[in-house]
Design a protein around this motif. Structure first.
Motif, PDB file in Angstrom:
ATOM      1  N   ALA A  35       0.834  -1.202   0.000  1.00 40.55           N
ATOM      2  CA  ALA A  35       0.000   0.000   0.000  1.00 40.55           C
ATOM      3  C   ALA A  35       0.866   1.248   0.000  1.00 40.55           C
ATOM      4  CB  ALA A  35      -0.920   0.010   1.218  1.00 40.55           C
ATOM      5  N   LEU A  37       0.633   4.965   0.522  1.00 40.34           N
ATOM      6  CA  LEU A  37      -0.387   5.748   1.210  1.00 40.34           C
ATOM      7  C   LEU A  37      -0.604   7.137   0.634  1.00 40.34           C
ATOM      8  CD1 LEU A  37       0.318   4.773   4.938  1.00 40.34           C
ATOM      9  CD2 LEU A  37      -0.943   3.531   3.170  1.00 40.34           C
ATOM     10  N   SER A  46      -0.266  -5.096   3.357  1.00 43.33           N
ATOM     11  CA  SER A  46      -1.338  -4.302   3.958  1.00 43.33           C
ATOM     12  C   SER A  46      -2.663  -5.052   4.083  1.00 43.33           C
ATOM     13  CB  SER A  46      -1.563  -3.032   3.122  1.00 43.33           C
ATOM     14  OG  SER A  46      -2.120  -3.369   1.863  1.00 43.33           O
ATOM     15  N   ILE A  48      -6.663  -3.628   4.078  1.00 42.30           N
ATOM     16  CA  ILE A  48      -7.517  -2.454   3.901  1.00 42.30           C
ATOM     17  C   ILE A  48      -8.981  -2.886   3.939  1.00 42.30           C
ATOM     18  CG2 ILE A  48      -8.127  -0.494   2.426  1.00 42.30           C
ATOM     19  CD1 ILE A  48      -5.350  -0.720   1.156  1.00 42.30           C
ATOM     20  N   SER A  49      -9.710  -2.355   4.901  1.00 42.44           N
ATOM     21  CA  SER A  49     -11.132  -2.657   5.053  1.00 42.44           C
ATOM     22  C   SER A  49     -11.954  -1.477   4.531  1.00 42.44           C
ATOM     23  CB  SER A  49     -11.461  -2.914   6.530  1.00 42.44           C
ATOM     24  OG  SER A  49     -12.859  -2.969   6.730  1.00 42.44           O
ATOM     25  N   ILE A  55     -12.652   4.055   4.176  1.00 43.65           N
ATOM     26  CA  ILE A  55     -11.626   3.117   4.646  1.00 43.65           C
ATOM     27  C   ILE A  55     -11.846   2.942   6.142  1.00 43.65           C
ATOM     28  CG2 ILE A  55      -9.161   2.684   4.927  1.00 43.65           C
ATOM     29  CD1 ILE A  55      -8.667   4.427   2.466  1.00 43.65           C
ATOM     30  N   ASN A  57     -10.515   0.609   8.060  1.00 43.04           N
ATOM     31  CA  ASN A  57      -9.273   0.243   8.750  1.00 43.04           C
ATOM     32  C   ASN A  57      -8.179  -0.002   7.721  1.00 43.04           C
ATOM     33  OD1 ASN A  57      -7.717  -0.218  10.982  1.00 43.04           O
ATOM     34  ND2 ASN A  57      -9.028  -1.827  11.822  1.00 43.04           N
ATOM     35  N   ILE A  58      -6.963   0.362   8.062  1.00 39.64           N
ATOM     36  CA  ILE A  58      -5.805   0.082   7.206  1.00 39.64           C
ATOM     37  C   ILE A  58      -4.591  -0.129   8.097  1.00 39.64           C
ATOM     38  CG2 ILE A  58      -5.348   2.563   6.880  1.00 39.64           C
ATOM     39  CD1 ILE A  58      -4.193   1.815   4.094  1.00 39.64           C
ATOM     40  N   LEU A 375      -4.369   7.186   1.732  1.00 42.59           N
ATOM     41  CA  LEU A 375      -5.047   6.005   2.276  1.00 42.59           C
ATOM     42  C   LEU A 375      -4.951   6.050   3.792  1.00 42.59           C
ATOM     43  CD1 LEU A 375      -3.714   3.245  -0.169  1.00 42.59           C
ATOM     44  CD2 LEU A 375      -5.797   4.614  -0.359  1.00 42.59           C
ATOM     45  N   SER A 377      -7.531   5.642   7.590  1.00 38.26           N
ATOM     46  CA  SER A 377      -8.812   5.277   8.183  1.00 38.26           C
ATOM     47  C   SER A 377      -9.716   6.495   8.270  1.00 38.26           C
ATOM     48  CB  SER A 377      -8.601   4.693   9.584  1.00 38.26           C
ATOM     49  OG  SER A 377      -7.855   3.501   9.516  1.00 38.26           O
ATOM     50  N   ALA A 381     -12.888   5.761   0.398  1.00 40.02           N
ATOM     51  CA  ALA A 381     -12.239   4.609  -0.227  1.00 40.02           C
ATOM     52  C   ALA A 381     -12.183   4.835  -1.739  1.00 40.02           C
ATOM     53  CB  ALA A 381     -13.000   3.335   0.102  1.00 40.02           C
TER      54      ALA A 381
END
Length: 430
Positions: A35, A37, A46, A48-49, A55, A57-58, A375, A377, A381
């Motif tokens: 990732a 950022l 990474s 990534i949620s 985003i 969570n990351i 990128l 949280s 996204a």
């Protein structure tokens, strides 16, 4: 005759924009990608949620335990980037230069701060969809022409119309600063340099317009002046003043103009010789959106590689720098934005510094950094997955792209033609 005109327009506009993606309804987990950022940092492995367009969570996949998601994308060996940003763009304002009805980038007159480019933006432009397969997912739609062309707005590049596309409307006023000199002749036979005898009167006319506008805004007028109303926000910082200037003298005069008029946010657009006054720009918190990197030097006795090195010189001076693509065939060339950044990496910047020129830095300059550009949280996204280095045209092969968590189409008129003629040659081999 009318029949043939209709057929011509059908052929010109027969390929419409891909259908915009629906709102994200399922949670998405991207696992294992490297990732980038957009702030100079990298996460090698990474997690990534993506939930509800954000985003959620990351972090490092070797440390974090992923929760259950509806969709899991295994991206080991691939790269994740923030969506690239194209500032000072006329995407969606002109479809075909030779077709006047499709050209809506400028208005008559010299001072038009009230002209809003956003309402002329065509979200279904064929040219808009050609940018996405290279990772360009956001753009600042900017008018052209006159001394003050008008007001720009920022859009995401997967929408039904300009209302859906808008993420920040009326972000800045654009000003074309006069040139103190001009070159005679034409590109094939350039002549000498001529001084602009009208430079001082032209600068004075700009100052008078700003004086009148700010005087109007500071008074209690019962009769509204729409152009002057559009100037509201320059002194408070709600809008940025984008000044198109390349010469050293012009840039210095623009900075002095900023101080004299108490303009909070100013960005130099073009900035070819901005590196000569880097300290002045940093001291006055003036950012720069550099000229197209793939260009020749302005003067014949200059270093032929100066356009490639410009970003490095400004970054070393501590100036906030982004890249833009104005010029010949600018709408078609927007897709090459990541490769301009790649050239800057080849000429002094690290890959992550070069990436910032079209992600985090541009987001800060445009005032959208709370939601886009990096990128992190809680941010939008808006990102994509590439098979390799997205700043290299050989390895910029995008498999997934998301805008506000919506998985968008990567098809375009170009990809349709590629598949068509690929099939043709495969048939001929048999």
């Amino acid at each position: 005759m009318k029949k043939y005109i209709v057929l011509l327009f059908i052929s010109l506009f027969g390929f419409a924009q891909q259908t915009p993606a629906p709102k994200q309804s399922k949670s998405i987990l991207i696992l294992g990608a490297k990732a980038h950022l957009g702030n100079g940092k990298v996460i090698e492995n990474s997690l990534i949620s993506i939930i509800d367009g954000k985003i959620a969570n990351i972090g490092d996949a070797t440390v974090m335990k992923p929760a259950k998601h509806d969709i899991v994308i295994e991206a080991s060996g691939k790269h994740v980037y923030p969506g690239f940003i194209a500032p000072n763009s006329t995407l969606g304002l002109v479809e075909i230069d030779a077709v006047r009805a499709s050209d809506d980038e400028s208005e008559i007159g010299q001072f038009n701060p009230h002209v809003r480019s956003i309402i002329a933006y065509n979200a279904e432009s064929k040219l808009v969809e050609t940018t996405r397969p290279n990772g360009v997912l956001l753009a600042q739609i900017t008018p052209r022409g006159g001394r003050i062309p008008g007001t720009s707005s920022i859009v995401q590049l997967d929408a039904w119309n300009w209302e859906d596309a808008s993420i920040k409307t009326d972000d800045g006023i654009h000003l074309n600063w006069p040139r103190s000199y001009s070159r005679a002749g034409w590109w094939a036979e350039p002549g000498g340099i001529e001084m602009n005898k009208n430079y001082d009167p032209q600068v004075k006319a700009i100052q008078e317009y700003f004086d009148n506008a700010f005087a109007y805004l500071g008074s209690k007028n019962t009769k509204k002046d729409i152009p002057y109303e559009a100037m509201k926000g320059l002194q408070s910082g709600e809008k940025t003043l984008f000044v198109n200037a390349n010469g050293e003298k012009e840039i210095i005069d623009a900075v002095l103009f900023k101080k004299k008029n108490n303009i909070k946010n100013m960005t130099i657009v073009g900035g070819y010789y901005a590196f000569k006054v880097g300290a002045l720009l940093k001291e006055n918190n003036v950012s720069v959106l550099l000229n197209r990197v793939h260009s020749l030097p302005l003067l014949e006795d200059e270093d032929v590689n100066l356009p490639y090195k410009n970003a490095k010189l400004l970054v070393d001076a501590g100036v906030l720098v982004g890249l833009q693509n104005a010029g010949d065939m600018e709408r078609m060339q927007t897709r090459n934005l990541p490769f301009y950044a790649g050239t800057c990496a080849a000429w002094g910047l690290s890959k992550e510094q070069a990436l910032q020129l079209i992600t985090g830095n541009s987001a800060k300059i445009l005032g959208i950094d709370k939601q886009y550009g990096t990128l992190e949280s809680g941010k939008s996204a808006t990102l994509f997955i590439s098979e390799g280095d997205a700043l290299d045209m050989k390895t910029n092969i995008i498999s997934f792209a998301f805008i506000d968590g919506r998985q968008i189409s990567l098809e375009s008129h170009h990809t349709e033609l590629y598949q068509r003629y690929k099939g043709k040659f495969e048939q001929q081999k048999k």
